[in-house]
Write a protein that holds these residues in place. Structure first.
Motif, mmCIF file in Angstrom:
data_model
loop_
_atom_site.group_PDB
_atom_site.id
_atom_site.type_symbol
_atom_site.label_atom_id
_atom_site.label_comp_id
_atom_site.label_asym_id
_atom_site.label_seq_id
_atom_site.Cartn_x
_atom_site.Cartn_y
_atom_site.Cartn_z
ATOM 1 N N LEU A 21 3.915 32.106 -34.956
ATOM 2 C CA LEU A 21 3.663 33.085 -35.999
ATOM 3 C C LEU A 21 4.963 33.691 -36.496
ATOM 4 N N ASP A 22 5.087 33.863 -37.805
ATOM 5 C CA ASP A 22 6.180 34.635 -38.362
ATOM 6 C C ASP A 22 5.850 36.125 -38.224
ATOM 7 N N SER A 23 6.854 36.957 -38.417
ATOM 8 C CA SER A 23 6.659 38.403 -38.228
ATOM 9 C C SER A 23 5.548 38.956 -39.107
ATOM 10 N N ASP A 24 5.486 38.492 -40.367
ATOM 11 C CA ASP A 24 4.462 39.033 -41.274
ATOM 12 C C ASP A 24 3.071 38.484 -40.990
ATOM 13 N N GLU A 25 2.962 37.556 -40.040
ATOM 14 C CA GLU A 25 1.664 37.015 -39.643
ATOM 15 C C GLU A 25 1.136 37.642 -38.355
ATOM 16 N N LEU A 26 1.953 38.483 -37.717
ATOM 17 C CA LEU A 26 1.527 39.155 -36.499
ATOM 18 C C LEU A 26 0.515 40.245 -36.827
ATOM 19 N N PRO A 27 -0.436 40.512 -35.945
ATOM 20 C CA PRO A 27 -1.431 41.561 -36.190
ATOM 21 C C PRO A 27 -0.933 42.960 -35.847
ATOM 22 N N PHE A 28 0.366 43.106 -35.673
ATOM 23 C CA PHE A 28 0.981 44.405 -35.368
ATOM 24 C C PHE A 28 2.423 44.362 -35.849
ATOM 25 N N ALA A 29 3.013 45.532 -36.020
ATOM 26 C CA ALA A 29 4.435 45.593 -36.341
ATOM 27 C C ALA A 29 5.233 45.176 -35.122
ATOM 28 N N LEU A 30 6.394 44.556 -35.344
ATOM 29 C CA LEU A 30 7.188 44.041 -34.233
ATOM 30 C C LEU A 30 7.516 45.132 -33.219
ATOM 31 N N GLU A 31 7.841 46.325 -33.710
ATOM 32 C CA GLU A 31 8.176 47.415 -32.788
ATOM 33 C C GLU A 31 6.967 47.906 -32.000
ATOM 34 N N ALA A 32 5.766 47.499 -32.417
ATOM 35 C CA ALA A 32 4.540 47.866 -31.694
ATOM 36 C C ALA A 32 4.057 46.720 -30.801
ATOM 37 N N LEU A 33 4.944 45.813 -30.441
ATOM 38 C CA LEU A 33 4.587 44.692 -29.568
ATOM 39 C C LEU A 33 3.941 45.208 -28.285
ATOM 40 N N PRO A 34 2.766 44.700 -27.926
ATOM 41 C CA PRO A 34 2.105 45.160 -26.695
ATOM 42 C C PRO A 34 3.005 45.029 -25.473
ATOM 43 N N GLU A 35 2.813 45.940 -24.523
ATOM 44 C CA GLU A 35 3.676 45.990 -23.347
ATOM 45 C C GLU A 35 3.422 44.841 -22.378
ATOM 46 N N SER A 36 2.226 44.279 -22.386
ATOM 47 C CA SER A 36 1.917 43.185 -21.469
ATOM 48 C C SER A 36 1.545 41.930 -22.246
ATOM 49 N N PHE A 37 1.740 40.779 -21.605
ATOM 50 C CA PHE A 37 1.362 39.524 -22.235
ATOM 51 C C PHE A 37 -0.139 39.459 -22.473
ATOM 52 N N SER A 38 -0.923 39.924 -21.525
ATOM 53 C CA SER A 38 -2.375 39.839 -21.663
ATOM 54 C C SER A 38 -2.853 40.580 -22.903
ATOM 55 N N ALA A 39 -2.307 41.786 -23.129
ATOM 56 C CA ALA A 39 -2.693 42.553 -24.321
ATOM 57 C C ALA A 39 -2.244 41.841 -25.587
ATOM 58 N N PHE A 40 -1.053 41.263 -25.541
ATOM 59 C CA PHE A 40 -0.553 40.502 -26.693
ATOM 60 C C PHE A 40 -1.463 39.309 -26.997
ATOM 61 N N ARG A 41 -1.807 38.550 -25.972
ATOM 62 C CA ARG A 41 -2.631 37.356 -26.173
ATOM 63 C C ARG A 41 -3.990 37.722 -26.758
ATOM 64 N N ARG A 42 -4.628 38.753 -26.222
ATOM 65 C CA ARG A 42 -5.944 39.145 -26.728
ATOM 66 C C ARG A 42 -5.868 39.555 -28.196
ATOM 67 N N CYS A 43 -4.828 40.278 -28.540
ATOM 68 C CA CYS A 43 -4.675 40.742 -29.916
ATOM 69 C C CYS A 43 -4.454 39.571 -30.878
ATOM 70 N N VAL A 44 -3.600 38.634 -30.476
ATOM 71 C CA VAL A 44 -3.311 37.480 -31.326
ATOM 72 C C VAL A 44 -4.528 36.583 -31.467
ATOM 73 N N GLU A 45 -5.197 36.299 -30.357
ATOM 74 C CA GLU A 45 -6.353 35.406 -30.406
ATOM 75 C C GLU A 45 -7.484 35.991 -31.251
ATOM 76 N N LYS A 46 -7.602 37.298 -31.264
ATOM 77 C CA LYS A 46 -8.671 37.942 -32.016
ATOM 78 C C LYS A 46 -8.347 38.096 -33.490
ATOM 79 N N ASN A 47 -7.079 38.307 -33.831
ATOM 80 C CA ASN A 47 -6.730 38.759 -35.176
ATOM 81 C C ASN A 47 -5.820 37.835 -35.981
ATOM 82 N N SER A 48 -5.299 36.769 -35.388
ATOM 83 C CA SER A 48 -4.305 35.945 -36.089
ATOM 84 C C SER A 48 -4.815 34.537 -36.353
ATOM 85 N N ILE A 49 -4.359 33.988 -37.454
ATOM 86 C CA ILE A 49 -4.583 32.578 -37.779
ATOM 87 C C ILE A 49 -3.217 31.892 -37.762
#
Length: 472
Positions: free
Chosen positions: A139-167
């Protein structure tokens, strides 16, 4: 009318397919593709320590990748120029000499590469612009479901967010042609002119797989593992293997040098799933791509903090025994010998040797990350330093309990002792099983006790009497 000239400054994006640096909204009349080997990589990172930052396995693979890339570019009507020096200085010099319209480069994960980019942006002639693009990740930065500075603190939270909200977009094809080469030098020096020692280096003949750099070899590996070996169907069962070529995808070296993009790998797995069905095993490959994605985003967010706050310490005796494969613990020593002599070890082995260095030997984790940087053929700044911090229990999602009991791990993942005997032939005379992992118990006259015996090992150390009883 003057011809427009663009420069593509290549780093870890050594491919022609799915490479945004080679796609133009305003196509130049001429194009120069440039790779600069940072001279500092050939020099030591620690004073009074002769080890260069880039070891022979990675440098050899890099040069193969560059030669292959040049062949691909020539077929598209272009070429490649390779120089050795300070990347920022070389890029500015080439841009100024050509009166280039634009320098195109991929946004890097590493802080050192970012500083080079900042220096180029500052020193370029006013008529030349620096254009940064994103390349190689899912994913490019503008395709992330959050701002880069708001990157989730854990991988698990990141994965759930991406799988739910990103194409995740599909990879793009290679261009049919590229703009012509300008009036400028082309080509690059032979490897022996860069480092004679590396040119002579050959990996240990016991290596599980022969790595060859380049885009064609990368796609051949994908075809072999995914299509011919039906790898996605068995990945979950085999991914913790230690011996052989096909227990894992083995794509990390080509991903690290950008001979492959993450999207290309994902597309191939998705295509396999469409033909054979999706299950947990095939999805685990995409799961690992998401781990890589997370580490790259963490590196971009954290910058210099990724590497710790102080200079690298001097190597100590415990560290030297570890990197030389002389700790006395076969599961650790076998992996460290394989790493030094081939440039690669399995993920399971990496986790164990890293935990052993940090948690059992109490050595600064940064020394381990530095040694891996030197040795690994698939060294990736974000993944390497991110994984070491993860094992050390610092950085994002810090946990001090990430401990690998190497005797327990050895009994699970190398129950017959085949792996340790493969790399430590002296163990072949011992019976299969625990005797090979605890040779100081079964053959004390031949094998010394380990240099460390943590309390966590105690219930996994087999008493001498039990070994004697087993032998009868």
């Amino acid at each position: 009318m003057n011809s427009t000239i663009d420069i593509v400054w290549l780093q870890d994006d050594l491919r022609v397919a799915d490479n945004p640096l080679l796609r133009f909204s305003s196509r130049p009349d001429q194009l120069l593709c440039l790779y600069v080997l940072n001279r500092q990589w050939l020099e030591p990172a620690i004073e009074d320590e002769p080890t260069p930052r880039i070891g022979p396995a990675r440098l050899r693979f890099l040069w193969q990748s560059l030669m292959e890339l040049r062949c691909e570019l020539l077929q598209l009507g272009s070429d490649l120029l390779v120089r050795i020096g300070d990347p920022a200085v070389v890029v500015v010099q080439v841009a100024a000499s050509l009166k280039a319209r634009e320098v195109r480069v991929a946004s890097p994960a590493g802080i050192e590469e970012k500083r080079h980019m900042e220096a180029v942006s500052r020193d370029l002639p006013p008529t030349t612009t620096l254009k940064t693009l994103e390349s190689g990740c899912l994913l490019d930065s503008d395709e992330l479901p959050f701002a880069l500075e708001a990157l989730p603190e854990s991988f698990s939270a990141f994965r759930r967010c991406v799988e739910k909200n990103s194409i995740i977009p599909q990879a793009t094809a290679a261009p049919f042609t590229l703009p012509a080469w300008p009036e400028a030098p082309r080509g690059f020096p032979p490897l022996k002119a860069v480092c004679a020692q590396t040119a002579q280096w050959q990996p240990d003949e016991r290596q599980g797989m022969i790595y060859v750099g380049g885009e064609n070899a990368a796609h051949e590996r994908i075809q072999h593992y995914i299509c011919r070996q039906n790898g996605p169907a068995k990945y979950k069962k085999t991914r913790n293997g230690l011996l052989g070529a096909d227990f894992s995808t083995r794509l990390s070296a080509w991903l690290a040098r950008g001979c492959l993009s993450a999207r290309q790998v994902r597309d191939k797995v998705i295509a396999w799933e469409q033909a054979h069905g999706s299950d947990e095993s095939s999805q685990l490959i995409i799961f690992e791509l998401l781990w890589r994605e997370y580490f790259h985003l963490v590196a971009r967010v954290e910058g210099a903090k990724l590497f710790g706050s102080q200079a690298l310490p001097e190597p100590c005796q415990a560290f030297n025994l570890w990197r030389e494969g002389r700790t006395g613990v076969p599961f650790v020593d076998a992996a460290m010998i394989e790493l030094r002599q081939t440039g690669w070890i399995s993920n399971r082995a990496r986790q164990n040797v890293a935990s052993f260095l940090v948690k059992d030997l109490k050595v600064d984790w940064r020394l381990g990350a530095w040694w891996f940087e030197h040795c690994l053929i698939d060294y990736d700044v974000a993944c390497n330093w991110g994984n070491w911090r993860y094992i050390a229990g610092i950085g994002r999602d810090p946990r001090q309990g990430r401990y690998f009991n190497v005797l327990k791990q050895a009994s699970y993942y190398d129950p017959k002792g085949l792996y340790v005997a493969y790399w430590l032939p002296a163990l072949e005379s011992l019976p299969h099983g625990v005797e090979r992992h605890q040779p100081w118990r079964s053959a004390p006259a031949q094998f010394a006790k380990p240099h460390v015996m943590p309390e966590e090992w105690q219930r996994w150390i087999i008493p001498q009497g039990e070994l004697e009883e087993t032998d009868e």
